[in-house]
Design a protein around this motif. Structure first.
Motif, mmCIF file in Angstrom:
data_model
loop_
_atom_site.group_PDB
_atom_site.id
_atom_site.type_symbol
_atom_site.label_atom_id
_atom_site.label_comp_id
_atom_site.label_asym_id
_atom_site.label_seq_id
_atom_site.Cartn_x
_atom_site.Cartn_y
_atom_site.Cartn_z
ATOM 1 N N ARG A 159 0.817 -1.292 -0.005
ATOM 2 C CA ARG A 159 0.054 0.085 0.041
ATOM 3 C C ARG A 159 0.764 1.210 0.104
ATOM 4 N N THR A 201 1.590 4.663 -3.336
ATOM 5 C CA THR A 201 1.338 6.207 -3.428
ATOM 6 C C THR A 201 2.583 6.943 -3.024
ATOM 7 N N SER A 202 3.675 6.081 -2.455
ATOM 8 C CA SER A 202 4.939 6.791 -2.097
ATOM 9 C C SER A 202 6.263 6.243 -2.517
ATOM 10 N N SER A 254 6.922 6.030 -11.226
ATOM 11 C CA SER A 254 7.538 6.009 -9.898
ATOM 12 C C SER A 254 8.550 4.829 -9.782
#
Length: 252
Positions: free
Chosen positions: A84, A88-89, A173
């Motif tokens: 998770r 997003t990071s 990313s």
């Protein structure tokens, strides 16, 4: 982690004026306190939580530089949390596990962890790995003129901003380790690089991923840049040799 390992003297290190903030996600209160003591003795700021909810609350306030994540947690487990977070990071993640099976470590790396340590672990090793990741993620060296932009097969790698853009200009990313590996390949196109050479290129002899984890990180890069990751054409495996980056690389 033994008491003997936890009372080693701090490792000398020149820290920036603002101490890096490490978030430890560990539900064992005794281990969490030992981790906090070791890291704070070595000049790091530490927050400890025992669950995914606690982690989310601290991350929501911002200012976290790296997450040390235990796999065995109540409720949402460490692997789920890692997956998770990585969606997003790009925050550096070191997973910590007491499990003996190698598969847990490999799965953690496959879903985006930057590194791992196994319990019981040496506190010096953990601190060294944390610092190696912080140096790469938070303090990249200024790009030279030659490295202001590197282009290959329509893709563009920006060493200064530590960003990768696909042929359509979309930012892709990458974790800090993935970026460093791809940058190493772009700096040495057409050259067969062994796992040991790749570790040296991205860590300079400092603590970092073990040889086996290099394969996992390269697999993740292939999933992001190859048309068919199962039949890669840009990062090819060389039997008994390592890997070779096949595209031509130009200054963008």
């Amino acid at each position: 982690m033994s008491a003997e390992q936890n009372f080693l003297p701090p490792v000398p290190y020149a820290l920036p004026m603002v101490r890096p903030h490490i978030l430890c996600v560990e539900d064992d209160a005794e281990i969490a306190q030992l981790l906090a003591d070791v890291l704070e003795e070595n000049g790091l700021s530490v927050s400890c939580v025992g669950s995914a909810a606690g982690m989310d609350a601290v991350l929501g306030r911002g200012g976290v530089d790296l997450v040390v994540l235990d796999l065995m947690l109540p409720g949402e487990d460490g692997l789920s949390i890692c997956r998770r977070l990585r969606a997003t990071s790009a925050i550096p993640i070191i997973i910590v596990t007491a499990r003996g099976e190698q598969i847990d470590r490999i799965v953690g790396l496959e879903i985006g962890a930057d590194d791992y340590v196994s319990k019981p672990f040496n506190s010096r090793e953990l601190v060294a790995r944390i610092r190696a990741l912080l140096r790469r993620a938070a303090a990249p060296q200024p790009a030279t003129t030659r490295e202001r932009g590197l282009a290959f097969a329509g893709w563009r790698l920006d060493p200064a901003a530590r960003e990768l853009h696909d042929p359509e200009g979309v930012r892709i990313s990458l974790t800090s380790v993935e970026f460093d590996l791809l940058l190493a390949f772009c700096r040495h196109p057409g050259r067969v690089l062994s796992r040991e050479q790749l570790i040296e290129l991205i860590h300079g002899g400092a603590a970092g991923p073990i040889e086996r984890s290099i394969d996992v990180h390269i697999s993740r890069i292939r999933q992001k840049i190859e048309a068919d990751p199962r039949d890669p054409v840009m990062i090819k495996t060389v039997r008994l040799g390592g890997y070779v980056f096949t595209p031509g690389v130009e200054t963008a």
